[in-house]
Design an enzyme around this catalytic site. Structure first.
Site, short mmCIF file in Angstrom:
data_model
loop_
_atom_site.label_atom_id
_atom_site.label_comp_id
_atom_site.label_asym_id
_atom_site.label_seq_id
_atom_site.Cartn_x
_atom_site.Cartn_y
_atom_site.Cartn_z
N ASP A 23 0.88 -1.16 0.00
CA ASP A 23 0.00 0.00 0.00
C ASP A 23 0.92 1.22 0.00
O ASP A 23 1.51 1.55 1.02
CB ASP A 23 -0.89 -0.04 1.25
N LYS A 85 3.11 11.28 -3.67
CA LYS A 85 2.03 10.62 -4.39
C LYS A 85 1.06 11.63 -5.02
O LYS A 85 0.43 11.34 -6.03
CB LYS A 85 1.28 9.72 -3.41
N GLU A 186 -7.19 0.84 -4.07
CA GLU A 186 -7.12 0.73 -2.61
C GLU A 186 -8.44 0.27 -1.98
O GLU A 186 -8.44 -0.68 -1.19
CB GLU A 186 -6.65 2.06 -2.01
N ASP A 208 -12.97 5.19 1.94
CA ASP A 208 -11.52 5.20 2.13
C ASP A 208 -11.00 6.64 2.11
O ASP A 208 -10.83 7.24 1.05
CB ASP A 208 -10.87 4.36 1.01
#
Lengths: 622, 536
Positions: A23, A85, A186, A208
């Site tokens: 992850d 990211k 994810e 999420d």
């Protein structure tokens, strides 16, 4: 004999095929493996199950990743990269990059392919390279745990990532020396971990909210291990960092009101604010009030040191971030609409991401879905676990689990007038293929440019360019007379191919769309070889460090006994000889340590060990 | 009234060749029209009612037939003559698509059992060999890391894709609950998704698996959402309603010929120049066959009616005086002992029954004509045509009925043209070009007979485009393009389309002629000029 050889060969094959799940988060990363059918998160050297996604380069040129990079961030703010990211797969001129330019403490520069690079101590790094450093760290963590090399990985990305961002993540894996066998979303990974090993038959929502992104996915789980995503949507710029930013704003505004100084101007101050804001936010999930105390945050014009002291209540935080939570709920509504489901049809809600610990978010989720969210999964670890499960499911022979994901954005081409013509709508299960017929827009047009795009806007300019090619050899005709059929196909690996053909002449052209990560394949190869060299160096460094440590311990011990040895046996010849030998061993060992040669040190370590044993005998004997 | 409530219907889109059935079952299947009850089927097949029941049970268990549900508008059945036991008719492998594909009944059954070719019928294939696989068997030898059974499964399912409805593909009844659909989908997708074979070399099977996965997912996605499912159901209902009359017109390009009201309008299966079935010449060397009064098998009845007298005379001669042939073709219907006598006895019985039935059939025909008229009044065009078709097959010599049938077909097509357009658009949108081509063609013909020539031309052109996309033969495409020009000769584009089609067929001078006429219409048309240059 033969049999055992074959068995060991098979065992080796199993080992070769071990897949890790990573992850790769905006703020934290996590690695997991499937061990005896149980997904297990692998702790890093420090014993933590997650590693901060932070990379830094020290003044001495040393690369730091994870907790250690985070700890030195304040003193080395300009050379510490966090939340890379948010930049991965982005174009230089995108609004997201413009925004990052204003808020980050590190230097963002333009790359050669309209991409983004980061400058750290006079060296520029691409974003995939930065990400690869984190991946390398995670790979190493897994290798140390498993005591074997790891080459295959499943990496997760936000469901709402576009193809360029996914490709850039794949490149990061390649640079880190990983064969990325699949990129998965994810929230989907979280659902896999949630349903793994249980006979779930339900429609669930995965909410999420991570450090940088928000995703909501609706899935159907059933049929002995089939996970089918029905709809997924999200926002790649909505996450914990935005909550932190609200606290920072509040702190900065308060400070300015009091002292007339803008703390943003000072990168070091900003970094301290960032840390303090995150800490306060986390504390407020458990307590109702958090103290923020940052002494000597900045010097006033008079050179007088100023301190920042504030008290943030949970209620205040909720007020500051109310609209962010509202946005999450709005997006959740959209997902339900896309799935064409009513609230009452959602049978469980899974919370993923550290931000979902915030009580206000849990309340909002409960109010919206009209049910208490599921708490059976660990919000920080569940995604990596899901990735490991998917990796094993692909590689293993049993294959009882099947994941059916969707394309989160529409795919299509740009047509006359910069209009985006959709071929594959969003939330289409892959593999899939769709065709549409187009015509020419000019008289006697003999060629047509097929511009492949991804996005959800009718206006092509707002969407992401994936690739383009030219179909030539059209028959000459008045505009609108030539019919061109364009076919889009997405295979199971998410690879898009586009085919265009003139229905009359049969002239055809097709490409496999390779999303652009901002790096050319050559660059990726070069970076990968740099990275593997770096890893070799790092391994050598590690070996030197441990040999040096061992040698220094022994040197100190011998040194400590020297005087006593001399006193007790120095009178005798053999004693003088022993002391002399001991001194020589110490000198040789010190020289070896100086040479930084791990093997030479280890040789001397043996000699030191003999000396130490002897000295101990002498000391103990008296 | 038919005492049996069962009115079996062949499952639409069914590929017979995938069924583990024998000739007897296939014959019964070929007689089903969704209207006839068991006793009528017994008449038309010459089988005993008990046999028919038994066969229908078996077909139902295979999912090959279903039984209509309540609320279906069907004409009340006529009282059938008492059935007499008789040996079954021999099998005949038809070169045509099965009638169940080309003429599905209006309205579907709600009680259709799961007929999943990938599971239900496969189990039974183990016991009984299917007649022939529906795919190119040589593909089984294509290299891939797959066992033969898996390859077979993939090829079978792929062959089914173009024809099966979403329900059939998933193997669920049309009133299936959402949960059942989901279950069926999950089971199938788990078998056919490429991830199941991750890391294996799949060769040509990879794209096939992906096609299957997409089709399964499309079916599931369509059926799992109330809105899209309703749209799809409406489309299916419309298709069935209109397809009840779909084969009533002559093939494209040919004017309606009397006595040949049949049409094979499937563009990918061109009409065979000399259909082997029931041509008198063929019959002489073949097995005794009862001319079927059922309309479900158009091929049979229409062929017979093309030359009813010759056909009947031939048949009668065969039945009455010769009985040597056909043993090997239908061993199951004949006891193995003393075949000679048995055959003679059987032939005599057949002849007797044939004569006896001729009379009752005439009255039945009259009944169906009245049915047709009332159906027409209630604007139930499919029933109108179907009833007349049954009448025509019951009274093959009645020219008036035949003409009425032709008339009814045209009328129905005209009335249903707009429905066909809607279907075609749905099919085109979903990428089913083969079906879309057919629907457009039907629409065009309907518009044509209504005198709406501009519309007709437009739909012929759409049909041509869809046919080209589907990869139909150039001849078919050219034919459709020609129809467009015939319907509207003033459109330069239509003529140029046709010219290009001719050119591709190698008919250079025809192509030049078309271009010439286009230039007469529009002397300055650049495209036409360019084409003219190219053709020289």
């Amino acid at each position: 004999m033969l049999r055992s050889q074959r068995e060991s060969a098979e065992a080796e094959k199993d080992h070769m095929e071990r897949v890790i799940g990573i992850d790769l988060g905006t703020t934290n990363s996590c690695v997991a493996i499937l061990e005896q059918q149980t997904p297990t998160v692998v702790p890093n050297r420090g014993g933590y199950k997650t590693t901060p996604s932070i990379v830094a380069v020290t003044e001495a040129g040393k690369r730091l990743v994870g907790h250690i990079a985070k700890r030195q961030a304040i003193t080395n703010a300009e050379n510490t990269v966090y939340a890379a990211k948010r930049l991965i797969g982005r174009k230089w001129d995108s609004p997201q990059v413009k925004n990052a330019l204003m808020t980050t403490s590190y230097n963002i520069v333009e790359g050669p392919h309209d991409d983004v690079r980061i400058e750290l101590r006079n060296k520029t790094y691409s974003i995939p390279e930065i990400s690869s450093m984190i991946l390398q760290e995670m790979k190493m963590v897994a290798e140390e745990y498993l005591s074997e090399p790891v080459t295959k990985a499943v990496i997760t990305v936000p469901a709402y990532f576009n193809d360029n961002q996914r490709q850039a993540t794949k490149d990061a894996g390649a640079i880190a020396g990983l064969d990325v066998i699949r990129i998965i979303n994810e929230p989907t990974a979280a659902a896999l971990a949630y349903g793994f090993g249980k006979n779930v038959d339900a429609t669930v929502a995965v909410f999420d909210l991570g450090g940088g992104t928000f995703d909501i996915s609706i899935l159907e789980i059933g049929g002995q291990g089939v996970f089918k995503v029905i709809a997924t949507t999200g926002d790649t710029f909505l996450g914990g960092e935005d909550f932190d930013a609200r606290i920072i704003d509040w702190l900065v505004d308060g400070f300015r009101a009091e002292h007339g100084i803008d703390l943003r101007e000072d990168r070091m101050a900003l970094q301290r604010l960032r840390d303090a804001a995150e800490k306060a936010k986390c504390e407020l999930s458990a307590v109702h009030e958090a103290e923020i105390n940052l002494p000597f945050i900045i010097s006033a014009a008079s050179n007088e040191a100023l301190h920042l002291q504030a008290s943030l209540t949970r209620a205040k935080l909720e007020e500051l971030t109310e609209d962010l939570i509202e946005r999450c709920i709005e997006i959740s509504k959209q997902a339900l609409e896309d799935a064409q489901l009513g609230i009452e049809e959602i049978e469980d809600v899974i919370l993923v991401g550290g931000m979902t610990r915030m009580p206000a978010i849990q309340r909002a989720v409960q109010d919206f879905f009209r049910r208490a969210p599921n708490r059976s999964v660990h919000p920080d670890e569940v995604v990596a676990m899901g990735a490991a499960i998917q990796g094993a499911a692909l590689i293993e022979d049993k294959r009882e689990m099947l994941l059916l994901d969707v394309t989160p954005h529409a795919l299509g081409i740009m047509t006359f007038g910069s209009h985006f013509e959709e071929l594959i709508p969003m939330n289409t299960t892959v593999p899939t293929s769709m065709s549409k017929t187009f015509t020419t827009s000019r008289d006697n047009q003999t060629a047509v440019k097929i511009i492949v795009m991804q996005g959800d806007s009718k206006n092509a300019e707002d969407n992401e360019l994936l690739g383009e090619f030219i179909l030539t050899g059209l028959r000459r005709a008045a505009k609108g007379q030539v019919e061109i059929e364009v076919t889009f196909e997405i295979n199971t690996d998410g690879i898009v191919s586009v085919d265009a053909r003139d229905l009359e002449t049969g002239q055809a052209q097709s490409i496999q769309v390779t999303a652009s990560s901002g790096l050319t394949p050559d660059e990726v190869r070069r970076m990968a070889s740099d990275a593997s060299e770096f890893m070799l160096e790092r391994k050598a460094d590690d070996a030197y460090e441990s040999a040096k440590q061992r040698a220094e311990t022994l040197i100190a011990s011998i040194d400590g006994m020297m005087a006593e040895v001399e006193r007790s046996v120095g009178g005798a010849d053999f004693g003088r000889d022993a002391v002399e030998k001991g001194r020589r061993a110490l000198d040789a060992a010190r020289a070896a340590v100086q040479s930084r040669d791990a093997e030479a040190i280890l040789e001397q370590v043996q000699r030191l060990e003999r000396t130490e044993r002897m000295f101990r005998g002498v000391v103990g004997g008296t | 009234m038919d005492e049996s409530p069962r009115r079996p219907t062949p499952r639409p889109g069914l590929d017979w060749r995938t069924l583990p059935i024998g000739p007897k079952e296939a014959f019964v299947l070929s007689r089903l029209d969704g209207l006839a009850g068991v006793s009528q089927i017994a008449i038309t097949t010459g089988l005993g009612e008990g046999d028919v029941e038994e066969i229908l049970d078996r077909l139902e268990s295979l999912g090959a037939v279903s039984f209509r549900h309540e609320g279906y508008r069907s004409p009340p059945a006529i009282a059938p003559p008492p059935p007499s036991p008789a040996p079954p008719s021999p099998p005949r492998a038809s070169p045509y698509p099965s009638p169940s594909i080309s003429a599905p009944p209006p309205h579907s059954s709600a009680s259709s059992p799961p007929a999943n070719p990938a599971s239900a019928s496969r189990d039974s294939i183990l016991d009984l060999k299917p007649r022939a696989p529906a795919y190119d068997v040589s593909l089984l030898d294509e290299p891939a890391d797959l066992d033969r059974a898996t390859k077979e499964k993939i090829l079978e399912l792929e062959a089914l894709l173009p024809r099966a409805t979403h329900y059939e593909l998933l193997g669920v009844p049309e009133d299936a609950e959402k949960a059942a659909i989901k279950r069926a989908y999950f089971t199938l997708i788990q078998q056919f998704h490429t991830d199941r074979f991750y890391g294996k070399n799949l060769g040509i099977f990879r794209s096939k698996l992906e096609r299957i996965s997409s089709a399964l997912t499309k079916a599931q996605d369509t059926l799992s959402r109330a809105k899209t499912r309703a749209e799809y159901d409406q489309y299916l209902a419309s298709r069935r309603e209109t397809h009840g009359v779909r084969d009533s017109l002559p093939p494209t390009g040919a004017p309606p010929r009397s006595g040949d009201a049949d049409s094979s309008d499937n563009p990918s299966i061109p009409r065979a120049p000399a259909a082997p079935a029931f041509e008198p010449a063929e019959l002489a060397g073949s097995v005794p066959t009862i001319p079927s009064p059922s309309h479900a098998s158009e091929v049979n009845s229409e062929r017979i009616s093309a030359d009813p007298i010759t056909g009947r005379r031939l048949l009668a001669r065969k039945l009455g005086f010769r009985s040597g042939e056909g043993r090997s073709e239908n061993p199951s219907s004949l006891p193995p002992s003393d075949p000679e006598t048995t055959r003679e006895r059987v032939a005599r019985e057949l002849k007797d029954r044939f004569d006896a039935r001729a009379e009752s059939q005439a009255s039945a025909a009259a009944y169906y004509v009245s049915m047709a008229n009332s159906a027409r009044e209630s604007k139930d065009y499919p029933s109108y045509v179907n009833a007349l078709r049954i009448a025509a097959s019951l009274a093959p010599d009645d020219v008036a009925i035949r003409d009425a049938l032709t008339q009814a077909s045209i009328e129905a097509d005209r009335e249903l043209a707009d429905k066909f357009v809607q279907q075609a658009q749905y099919e085109q949108r979903d990428g089913y070009y083969e079906r879309a081509a057919r629907s457009y063609e039907r629409a065009a013909r309907g518009k044509e007979s209504a005198g709406l020539l501009a519309d007709a031309a437009r739909y012929y052109r759409e049909a041509a485009i869809c046919a080209a996309k589907e990869g139909a033969s150039l001849k078919k495409v050219a034919e459709l393009a020609r129809r467009a020009v015939a319907a509207n000769g003033k459109k330069v584009e239509y003529r140029l389309d046709l010219a290009r089609a001719y050119e591709k067929l190698g008919m250079r001078s025809s192509a030049q002629g078309e271009v010439q006429r286009a230039l007469e219409l529009e002397p300055d048309n650049e495209v036409a000029r360019a084409l003219q240059k190219q053709l020289r």
